[in-house]
Write an enzyme that holds these catalytic residues in place. Structure first.
Site, PDB file in Angstrom:
ATOM      1  N   GLY A  63      -4.055  13.796 -12.223  1.00 18.16           N
ATOM      2  CA  GLY A  63      -4.084  14.650 -13.399  1.00 18.16           C
ATOM      3  C   GLY A  63      -5.441  14.674 -14.080  1.00 18.16           C
ATOM      4  N   CYS A  64      -5.419  15.049 -15.351  1.00 17.45           N
ATOM      5  CA  CYS A  64      -6.647  15.422 -16.048  1.00 17.45           C
ATOM      6  C   CYS A  64      -7.556  14.257 -16.427  1.00 17.45           C
ATOM      7  CB  CYS A  64      -6.299  16.225 -17.303  1.00 17.45           C
ATOM      8  SG  CYS A  64      -5.576  17.842 -16.952  1.00 17.45           S
ATOM      9  N   PHE A  65      -7.089  13.025 -16.329  1.00 17.99           N
ATOM     10  CA  PHE A  65      -7.984  11.902 -16.632  1.00 17.99           C
ATOM     11  C   PHE A  65      -8.839  11.504 -15.434  1.00 17.99           C
ATOM     12  CE2 PHE A  65      -3.947   9.791 -15.354  1.00 17.99           C
ATOM     13  CZ  PHE A  65      -4.405   9.015 -14.298  1.00 17.99           C
ATOM     14  N   HIS A 116     -13.076  15.417 -21.461  1.00 18.90           N
ATOM     15  CA  HIS A 116     -12.219  16.363 -20.750  1.00 18.90           C
ATOM     16  C   HIS A 116     -11.661  17.380 -21.738  1.00 18.90           C
ATOM     17  CE1 HIS A 116      -9.349  18.232 -18.172  1.00 18.90           C
ATOM     18  NE2 HIS A 116      -8.395  17.971 -19.040  1.00 18.90           N
ATOM     19  N   PHE A 125      -8.763  12.390 -20.207  1.00 19.98           N
ATOM     20  CA  PHE A 125      -7.455  12.274 -20.866  1.00 19.98           C
ATOM     21  C   PHE A 125      -6.407  12.893 -19.952  1.00 19.98           C
ATOM     22  CE2 PHE A 125     -10.501  13.529 -24.372  1.00 19.98           C
ATOM     23  CZ  PHE A 125     -10.748  12.238 -24.824  1.00 19.98           C
TER      24      PHE A 125
END
EC number: 2.3.1.74
Length: 400
Positions: free
Chosen positions: A167-169, A307, A377
């Site tokens: 994911g986004c982290f 992010h 994050f």
């Protein structure tokens, strides 16, 4: 039998690099298909045959208007979606169709970014010792790391690590992993690739799943690659940023704030409204933990790579730590021009920052500042914190 002539400690010392891991090159790539945010609500509701949901369309328009995104790039074209209606319907079984796209396109887009990074690095690709590949979609065996190794013609003995569905982290995660690999393997050159295609999350709208609609307003496709190594050869390698420290943590009381589930309908995301609040509430502690050893507590004295999960996250972080608007300039630029590309975003921001710093005549790759922070994050809520140190800009450097 003769005794050993060296000790384990001596072997380990010889295996380790002397200096810190350093970003030596950056490359980025996007699909050719560009969609403008101002036009996207009409396009999205038309292609998903949802124009009868007029109130929901107005709500989606407001989401897009507030997103601070000007344009995004997407592999999925109108022609492709017209031929694959199951991907346009809300929660229709469609995983096979999605998988067929991403297992091909994720490594292909990653290759385009990697080729740019290797070209800037300027060294033979045979010097790549490790490959770290990250993507949120397209699980296969062998994976995208294998496909990219073959496509680039890397050595068969390259040490590969495949990271799926972080994911986004994960833009921070890959740098943390690359740092450990580079610093603990003398002479290592680590190729890091983040490649993200939204084909696994695209779907039509639903009045009962507004958090899915948020994702449709934010996510875009992109790939970024960096070459990381310690003890750069100043004759042939140009350092861009040093990776000083890296840490990961799960925020307290944040379970379920962001999660995703891979099902027959594709990858579904669930977001709680308080995600920006949870991140901003805990950002001070993350900064203190990272910079207290350096004696730094003025957050405007460092450069920022965060992010861009959405504008609300950036706004609340800025307000919480009293940031000048200039500190998030590179971050907001990438959000505006590309949208949320998950793990690839922070590497796009590093690329933008070093290029803009050179164009503006700054003294360092970090907007003229010495120290910086990179935040990822994502699901968990998980936060990655990477402390960076910029390098002086010399003529011709940092603009490749």
């Amino acid at each position: 039998m003769a005794g050993a002539t060296v000790t384990v400690e001596e072997v380990r010392k010889a295996q380790r690099a002397t200096g810190p891991a350093t970003v030596l090159a950056i490359g980025t790539a996007t699909p050719a298909n560009c969609v403008y945010q101002a036009d996207y609500p009409d396009y999205y509701f038309r292609i998903t045959k949802s124009e009868h949901l007029t109130d929901l369309k107005e709500k989606f328009k407001r989401m897009c208007d507030k997103s601070m995104i000007r344009k995004r790039y997407m592999h999925l074209t109108e022609e492709f979606l017209a031929e694959n209606p199951s991907m346009c319907a809300y929660m229709a079984p469609s995983l096979d169709a999605r998988q067929d796209v991403v297992v091909v396109e994720v490594p292909k887009l990653g290759k385009a970014a990697a080729q740019k990074a290797i070209k800037e690095w300027g060294q033979p690709k045979s010097r790549i010792t490790h490959l770290v590949f990250c993507t949120t979609s397209g699980v296969d065996m062998p994976g995208a790391d294998y496909q990219l190794t073959k496509a680039l013609g890397l050595r068969p003995s390259v040490n590969r690590l495949m990271m799926y569905q972080q994911g986004c982290f994960a833009g921070g995660t890959v740098l943390r992993v690359a740092k450990d690999l580079a610093e603990n393997n003398r002479g290592a050159r680590v190729l890091v690739v983040c490649s993200e295609i939204t084909a696994v999350t695209f779907r039509g709208p639903s009045e009962s799943h507004l958090d899915s609609l948020v994702g449709q307003a934010l996510f875009g496709d992109g790939a970024a690659a960096v070459v990381v190594g310690a003890d750069p050869d100043d004759r042939v390698e140009r350092p861009l940023f040093q990776l000083v420290s890296a840490a990961q943590t799960i925020l307290p009381d944040s379970e379920g704030a962001i999660d995703g589930h891979l099902r027959e309908v594709g990858l579904t995301f669930h977001l709680l409204k308080d995600v920006p609040g949870l991140i901003s509430k805990n950002i001070g502690r993350a900064l203190d933990d990272a910079f207290k050893p350096l004696g730094i507590s003025d957050w405007n004295s460092i450069f920022w790579v965060a992010h861009p999960g959405g504008p609300a996250i950036l706004d609340q972080v800025e307000a919480k730590v009293g940031l000048d608007k200039a500190r998030m300039r590179a971050t907001r630029h990438v959000l505006s021009e590309y949208g949320n590309m998950s793990s690839a975003c922070v590497l796009f921001i590093l690329d933008e920052m070093r290029k803009r710093s050179a164009e503006d005549g700054q003294a360092t790759t970090g907007e003229g500042l010495d120290w910086g922070v990179l935040f990822g994050f994502g699901p968990g809520l998980t936060v990655e914190t990477v402390v960076l140190h910029s390098v002086p800009i010399t003529t011709g450097a940092a603009t490749a």
